[in-house]
Design an enzyme around this catalytic site. Structure first.
Site, mmCIF file in Angstrom:
data_model
loop_
_atom_site.group_PDB
_atom_site.id
_atom_site.type_symbol
_atom_site.label_atom_id
_atom_site.label_comp_id
_atom_site.label_asym_id
_atom_site.label_seq_id
_atom_site.Cartn_x
_atom_site.Cartn_y
_atom_site.Cartn_z
ATOM 1 N N CYS A 74 0.827 -1.209 0.000
ATOM 2 C CA CYS A 74 0.000 0.000 0.000
ATOM 3 C C CYS A 74 0.865 1.266 0.000
ATOM 4 O O CYS A 74 1.501 1.549 -1.009
ATOM 5 C CB CYS A 74 -0.980 -0.069 1.170
ATOM 6 S SG CYS A 74 -2.432 0.952 0.893
ATOM 7 N N HIS A 169 -3.110 -5.421 1.854
ATOM 8 C CA HIS A 169 -2.402 -5.660 3.120
ATOM 9 C C HIS A 169 -2.426 -7.128 3.548
ATOM 10 O O HIS A 169 -3.206 -7.492 4.429
ATOM 11 C CB HIS A 169 -3.081 -4.855 4.236
ATOM 12 C CG HIS A 169 -2.944 -3.379 4.097
ATOM 13 N ND1 HIS A 169 -1.870 -2.684 4.593
ATOM 14 C CD2 HIS A 169 -3.747 -2.461 3.517
ATOM 15 C CE1 HIS A 169 -2.008 -1.397 4.329
ATOM 16 N NE2 HIS A 169 -3.139 -1.230 3.676
ATOM 17 N N GLU A 171 -0.521 -8.555 5.516
ATOM 18 C CA GLU A 171 -0.131 -8.629 6.932
ATOM 19 C C GLU A 171 -1.320 -8.495 7.875
ATOM 20 O O GLU A 171 -1.194 -8.741 9.072
ATOM 21 C CB GLU A 171 0.936 -7.561 7.241
ATOM 22 C CG GLU A 171 0.440 -6.127 7.384
ATOM 23 C CD GLU A 171 0.141 -5.433 6.057
ATOM 24 O OE1 GLU A 171 0.236 -6.086 4.999
ATOM 25 O OE2 GLU A 171 -0.214 -4.236 6.074
HETATM 26 N N1 GLN Z 1 -3.561 6.339 0.983
HETATM 27 C C1 GLN Z 1 -2.321 6.051 1.658
HETATM 28 C C2 GLN Z 1 -1.155 6.808 1.040
HETATM 29 O O1 GLN Z 1 -1.316 7.548 0.136
HETATM 30 C C3 GLN Z 1 -2.021 4.577 1.637
HETATM 31 C C4 GLN Z 1 -3.014 3.813 2.491
HETATM 32 C C5 GLN Z 1 -2.479 2.565 3.104
HETATM 33 O O2 GLN Z 1 -1.261 2.344 3.173
HETATM 34 N N2 GLN Z 1 -3.375 1.741 3.590
HETATM 35 O O3 GLN Z 1 -0.054 6.645 1.488
#
Ligand code: GLN
Length: 189
Positions: A74, A169, A171
């Site tokens: 992410c 994710h 994890e």
């Molecule tokens: N929207 C977040 C970002 O721009 C990422 C979200 C997340 O890691 N769950 O970093």
């Protein structure tokens, strides 16, 4: 494990459950002790700022360019992307992954959602994937291998040599196969 911000504790727990000697990395001198690095989910603009303040951004960027195995989930995937769309003003990344990602790509209507993904390199069963204000990979270079897409074809998992990235994710769901896959990259690097 990059431990500046985000859900690094969950990653450390998964990595240790797999027998890896996972340690938090917060300072530049800690980087030389690791054979691979996981960058957690969280907020990429914050991870960016903290990495620059701590002095980690420069050596980490160089280490990635030099072949350090890195897995980003992410926000971590955003930090690995060469190009970020919908970034905040001045936002930088470590880069290395020849991809363009769009932050918060699902908009406020679909802030968070879960789905099951067919990911051939991981085999059966399907991967239960949790997306939280997730990025989408909008463009990939020739060296990038697409590992997973949503049903509509949008790219959510990629690899390029020693780099691995997921929009979601693993994890958070007890899914360990991505971390195992990454640890194989670390061992063979
Ligand atoms: N929207 C977040 C970002 O721009 C990422 C979200 C997340 O890691 N769950 O970093």
């Amino acid at each position: 494990m990059l431990a500046l911000q985000g859900d690094f504790r969950e990653h450390i727990a998964v990595l240790r459950s797999l027998g890896a000697d996972a340690v938090p990395v917060k300072r530049p001198e800690e980087l030389s002790n690791v054979a691979g690095l996981v960058i957690p989910g969280g907020e990429s603009s914050v991870i960016d700022k903290l990495s620059r303040i701590s002095g980690l951004a420069e050596p980490l960027t160089a280490a990635i360019a030099g072949g350090l195995p890195v897995y980003g989930t992410c926000a971590g995937l955003i930090m690995l992307a060469d190009t970020v769309l919908d970034s905040i003003v001045g936002q930088q990344t470590f880069g290395g992954f020849d991809i363009a990602v769009r932050r918060n790509a699902f908009g406020s209507q679909l802030d968070s959602f879960e789905t099951d993904l067919d990911i051939p390199v991981l085999g059966d069963p399907l991967v239960h994937a949790v997306f939280i204000r997730a990025p989408i990979v909008e463009a990939v270079g020739a060296a990038v291998n697409v590992l997973a897409t949503l049903e509509d074809g949008r790219i959510v998992a990629v690899e390029q040599s020693n780099l691995l990235g997921t929009s979601f994710h693993p994890e958070m769901t007890g899914e360990t196969r991505f971390h195992e896959y990454f640890l194989r990259k670390v061992r063979s690097a």
